[in-house]
Design a protein around this motif. Structure first.
Motif, PDB file in Angstrom:
ATOM      1  N   HIS A  54       0.938  -1.030   0.109  1.00  0.00           N
ATOM      2  CA  HIS A  54      -0.115   0.005  -0.043  1.00  0.00           C
ATOM      3  C   HIS A  54       0.734   1.326   0.059  1.00  0.00           C
ATOM      4  CE1 HIS A  54      -3.352  -2.797   0.704  1.00  0.00           C
ATOM      5  NE2 HIS A  54      -2.374  -3.357   1.881  1.00  0.00           N
ATOM      6  N   PRO A  55       1.395   1.685  -1.257  1.00  0.00           N
ATOM      7  CA  PRO A  55       2.462   2.613  -1.120  1.00  0.00           C
ATOM      8  C   PRO A  55       1.826   3.995  -0.827  1.00  0.00           C
ATOM      9  CG  PRO A  55       1.828   1.945  -3.469  1.00  0.00           C
ATOM     10  CD  PRO A  55       1.127   0.997  -2.555  1.00  0.00           C
ATOM     11  N   VAL A  56       2.505   5.078  -0.761  1.00  0.00           N
ATOM     12  CA  VAL A  56       1.862   6.237  -0.438  1.00  0.00           C
ATOM     13  C   VAL A  56       1.594   6.979  -1.657  1.00  0.00           C
ATOM     14  CG1 VAL A  56       2.928   8.512   0.304  1.00  0.00           C
ATOM     15  CG2 VAL A  56       3.770   6.887   1.431  1.00  0.00           C
ATOM     16  N   CYS A  57       0.351   7.412  -1.750  1.00  0.00           N
ATOM     17  CA  CYS A  57      -0.230   8.579  -2.808  1.00  0.00           C
ATOM     18  C   CYS A  57       0.122   9.807  -2.112  1.00  0.00           C
ATOM     19  CB  CYS A  57      -1.542   8.068  -3.109  1.00  0.00           C
ATOM     20  SG  CYS A  57      -2.202   9.240  -4.307  1.00  0.00           S
ATOM     21  N   ASP A  58       1.105  10.692  -2.560  1.00  0.00           N
ATOM     22  CA  ASP A  58       1.490  11.878  -2.015  1.00  0.00           C
ATOM     23  C   ASP A  58       0.535  13.060  -2.694  1.00  0.00           C
ATOM     24  OD1 ASP A  58       2.671  14.621  -1.473  1.00  0.00           O
ATOM     25  OD2 ASP A  58       4.615  13.428  -1.181  1.00  0.00           O
ATOM     26  N   GLY A  59      -0.139  13.731  -1.780  1.00  0.00           N
ATOM     27  CA  GLY A  59      -1.139  14.455  -2.279  1.00  0.00           C
ATOM     28  C   GLY A  59      -0.834  15.937  -3.055  1.00  0.00           C
ATOM     29  N   TYR A  60       0.283  16.259  -2.835  1.00  0.00           N
ATOM     30  CA  TYR A  60       0.568  17.617  -3.230  1.00  0.00           C
ATOM     31  C   TYR A  60       2.142  17.839  -3.481  1.00  0.00           C
ATOM     32  CZ  TYR A  60       0.557  22.766  -3.676  1.00  0.00           C
ATOM     33  OH  TYR A  60       0.559  24.105  -4.096  1.00  0.00           O
ATOM     34  N   SER A  61       2.875  17.921  -4.685  1.00  0.00           N
ATOM     35  CA  SER A  61       4.233  18.504  -4.849  1.00  0.00           C
ATOM     36  C   SER A  61       4.102  19.452  -5.792  1.00  0.00           C
ATOM     37  CB  SER A  61       4.776  17.128  -5.493  1.00  0.00           C
ATOM     38  OG  SER A  61       6.024  17.367  -6.250  1.00  0.00           O
ATOM     39  N   GLY A  62       5.216  20.437  -5.500  1.00  0.00           N
ATOM     40  CA  GLY A  62       5.594  21.786  -6.231  1.00  0.00           C
ATOM     41  C   GLY A  62       6.692  21.422  -7.093  1.00  0.00           C
ATOM     42  N   LEU A  63       6.781  20.289  -7.702  1.00  0.00           N
ATOM     43  CA  LEU A  63       7.743  20.052  -8.551  1.00  0.00           C
ATOM     44  C   LEU A  63       7.913  20.779  -9.878  1.00  0.00           C
ATOM     45  CD1 LEU A  63      10.594  18.253  -8.909  1.00  0.00           C
ATOM     46  CD2 LEU A  63       9.166  16.527  -9.922  1.00  0.00           C
ATOM     47  N   PRO A  64       6.807  20.962 -10.503  1.00  0.00           N
ATOM     48  CA  PRO A  64       6.510  21.470 -11.957  1.00  0.00           C
ATOM     49  C   PRO A  64       7.064  22.993 -11.880  1.00  0.00           C
ATOM     50  CG  PRO A  64       4.559  20.272 -11.455  1.00  0.00           C
ATOM     51  CD  PRO A  64       5.290  20.285 -10.104  1.00  0.00           C
ATOM     52  N   TRP A  65       6.673  23.587 -10.712  1.00  0.00           N
ATOM     53  CA  TRP A  65       7.205  25.064 -10.683  1.00  0.00           C
ATOM     54  C   TRP A  65       8.801  25.224 -10.535  1.00  0.00           C
ATOM     55  CZ3 TRP A  65       5.077  29.338 -12.143  1.00  0.00           C
ATOM     56  CH2 TRP A  65       5.599  30.543 -11.678  1.00  0.00           C
ATOM     57  N   THR A  66       9.207  24.104  -9.645  1.00  0.00           N
ATOM     58  CA  THR A  66      10.842  24.062  -9.402  1.00  0.00           C
ATOM     59  C   THR A  66      11.486  23.817 -10.565  1.00  0.00           C
ATOM     60  OG1 THR A  66      10.223  23.419  -6.922  1.00  0.00           O
ATOM     61  CG2 THR A  66      12.334  22.983  -7.952  1.00  0.00           C
ATOM     62  N   LEU A  67      11.060  22.982 -11.211  1.00  0.00           N
ATOM     63  CA  LEU A  67      11.786  22.676 -12.798  1.00  0.00           C
ATOM     64  C   LEU A  67      11.710  23.464 -13.431  1.00  0.00           C
ATOM     65  CD1 LEU A  67      10.501  18.792 -13.113  1.00  0.00           C
ATOM     66  CD2 LEU A  67      12.545  19.555 -12.284  1.00  0.00           C
ATOM     67  N   ARG A  68      10.835  24.649 -13.391  1.00  0.00           N
ATOM     68  CA  ARG A  68      10.972  25.640 -14.432  1.00  0.00           C
ATOM     69  C   ARG A  68      12.128  26.521 -14.422  1.00  0.00           C
ATOM     70  NH1 ARG A  68       5.821  28.316 -16.512  1.00  0.00           N
ATOM     71  NH2 ARG A  68       6.844  30.207 -16.107  1.00  0.00           N
ATOM     72  N   GLY A  69      12.801  26.503 -13.214  1.00  0.00           N
ATOM     73  CA  GLY A  69      13.809  27.411 -13.015  1.00  0.00           C
ATOM     74  C   GLY A  69      15.337  26.628 -13.116  1.00  0.00           C
ATOM     75  N   LEU A  70      15.315  25.425 -13.562  1.00  0.00           N
ATOM     76  CA  LEU A  70      16.387  24.411 -13.684  1.00  0.00           C
ATOM     77  C   LEU A  70      16.949  24.425 -15.067  1.00  0.00           C
ATOM     78  CD1 LEU A  70      15.933  21.701 -11.107  1.00  0.00           C
ATOM     79  CD2 LEU A  70      16.920  23.694 -10.774  1.00  0.00           C
ATOM     80  N   PRO A  71      18.157  24.758 -15.455  1.00  0.00           N
ATOM     81  CA  PRO A  71      18.408  24.787 -16.864  1.00  0.00           C
ATOM     82  C   PRO A  71      18.556  23.131 -17.480  1.00  0.00           C
ATOM     83  CG  PRO A  71      20.331  24.862 -15.558  1.00  0.00           C
ATOM     84  CD  PRO A  71      19.240  25.063 -14.663  1.00  0.00           C
ATOM     85  N   TRP A  72      18.893  22.097 -16.524  1.00  0.00           N
ATOM     86  CA  TRP A  72      19.025  20.881 -16.888  1.00  0.00           C
ATOM     87  C   TRP A  72      18.624  19.967 -15.692  1.00  0.00           C
ATOM     88  CZ3 TRP A  72      21.574  16.533 -15.148  1.00  0.00           C
ATOM     89  CH2 TRP A  72      21.779  15.380 -16.069  1.00  0.00           C
TER      90      TRP A  72
END
Length: 374
Positions: A54-72
């Motif tokens: 019964h793995p974790v279903c994580d209800g909130y991650s801000g990853l898309p916005w964080t990735l916007r600022g990374l060149p790679w």
């Protein structure tokens, strides 16, 4: 095939039913999971055993916005610039995660839709091309991804300002894969509650199968949405206000109302909302479970949002530590399974069931904010 399987459930399961929703089985080999009943087993070993099935279903991650600022970046091999890369998700036994499309505070409201679509485009490309991820739109697709050894990625919550007060935009966002919408920051879902147009937004969300997120919403908006919505609602980042005063945390009367409506409160793993230690987070989970019920509590990592996390829960790899703490407190493994996986699956399926019935009796709404709110 997953969508077809979802539609095969009986109509009695649709909407806000009192009967429990069937849980999807996760296919695991016998070497991955065995029922643990020996009280001498270490809680951390027991936690990992439960999470294997019964793995974790994580209800909130801000990853898309964080990735916007990374060149790679390379999430599959590991990325030090983010909290939730694939190695840490796997170590934490995360099976699914909601990627937020929220905009930062102070963002230009006139560009809300454009920026939301830019985030969604990035999120879809990353989820489709990273080897360890798989995009998902339904409960069945979430299970399929897990059974293929992938982490399922669901898109949302998005912010209501992205709609621009248009139900046509709501339908378009749903068609693009957005499955959760946060009802705050608009004239029709504010401190005074839902307006007539706001109620129509909720009804159209029910027809589409989009889940309402009420974290940070006013008490009036929460109470009215619980009445109007025929599908369960989410609180993607809400703890217990009696334990820690925070505007997104819920007082006991609202937690009880959420329980009565079969909604789901996802407790955030942040120091600001839950406290600085893993015990503080567990206290919130205990409290929400007691007041709202074991079917109405879940987990919200809130990683990659810029917030501080308890030291023992610094990234998703630490989820077993939290589950071990709950097992030490006497949580039954069946309740842990609901917390990590079953409750989110129930909400996703209930939303799909409600939409299936609603589409049979309701056409797409042509209402506008002008015609309803003047």
């Amino acid at each position: 095939m997953a969508d077809l399987q979802d539609d095969l459930h009986t109509a009695a399961e649709v909407g806000r039913a009192d009967e429990p929703y069937p849980q999807e089985a996760v296919v695991v080999g016998p070497e991955e999971y065995r029922p643990v009943s020996d009280p001498d087993d270490a809680p951390l070993d027991r936690a990992r055993a439960v999470l294997a099935a019964h793995p974790v279903c994580d209800g909130y991650s801000g990853l898309p916005w964080t990735l916007r600022g990374l060149p790679w970046y390379d999430l599959d091999l590991g990325e030090s610039a983010v909290d939730a890369d694939l190695p840490r998700l796997r170590k934490g036994q995360v099976g699914a995660v909601f990627w937020s499309l929220h905009l930062p505070d102070g963002h230009d409201a006139g560009r809300a839709l454009t920026t939301t679509l830019e985030q969604l485009d990035l999120a879809q490309r990353v989820a489709a091309h990273e080897a360890g991820l798989r995009p998902a739109r339904t409960a069945g697709e979430v299970v399929d991804a897990r059974n293929c050894g992938r982490v399922a990625v669901l898109f949302g919550p998005a912010g209501a300002p992205a709609l621009g007060d248009s139900l046509s935009v709501l339908r378009s966002l749903h068609a693009l894969g957005v499955r959760v919408l946060t009802l705050t920051g608009t004239s029709w879902a504010g401190p005074a509650g839902l307006t007539r147009f706001g109620e129509e937004v909720v009804r159209e969300m029910n027809r589409l199968g989009m889940v309402a997120d009420l974290s940070y919403a006013s008490a009036s908006t929460i109470r009215r949405t619980l009445v109007v919505s025929k599908a369960p609602v989410l609180f993607t980042r809400s703890g217990a206000r009696d334990l820690r005063p925070h505007p997104a945390n819920l007082p006991d009367d609202l937690l009880a109302a959420v329980g009565e409506a079969k909604g789901l409160c996802l407790v955030p793993l942040t120091a600001e909302q839950a406290g600085p230690t893993v015990r503080d987070v567990a206290d919130h989970l205990d409290h929400v479970r007691t007041v709202a019920g074991p079917d109405c509590v879940g987990l919200s990592g809130t990683y990659d949002t810029g917030g501080a996390h308890p030291q023992e829960l610094r990234d998703p790899s630490c989820y077993p530590r939290l589950i071990a703490e709950l097992l030490r407190r006497g949580w039954e493994e069946s309740d842990v399974a609901l917390l990590t996986w079953g409750n989110v699956q129930r909400v996703l399926r209930a939303s799909a069931f409600t939409a299936h019935l609603a589409r049979e009796r309701r056409k797409p709404s042509t209402a506008t904010i002008t015609t309803l709110d003047g």
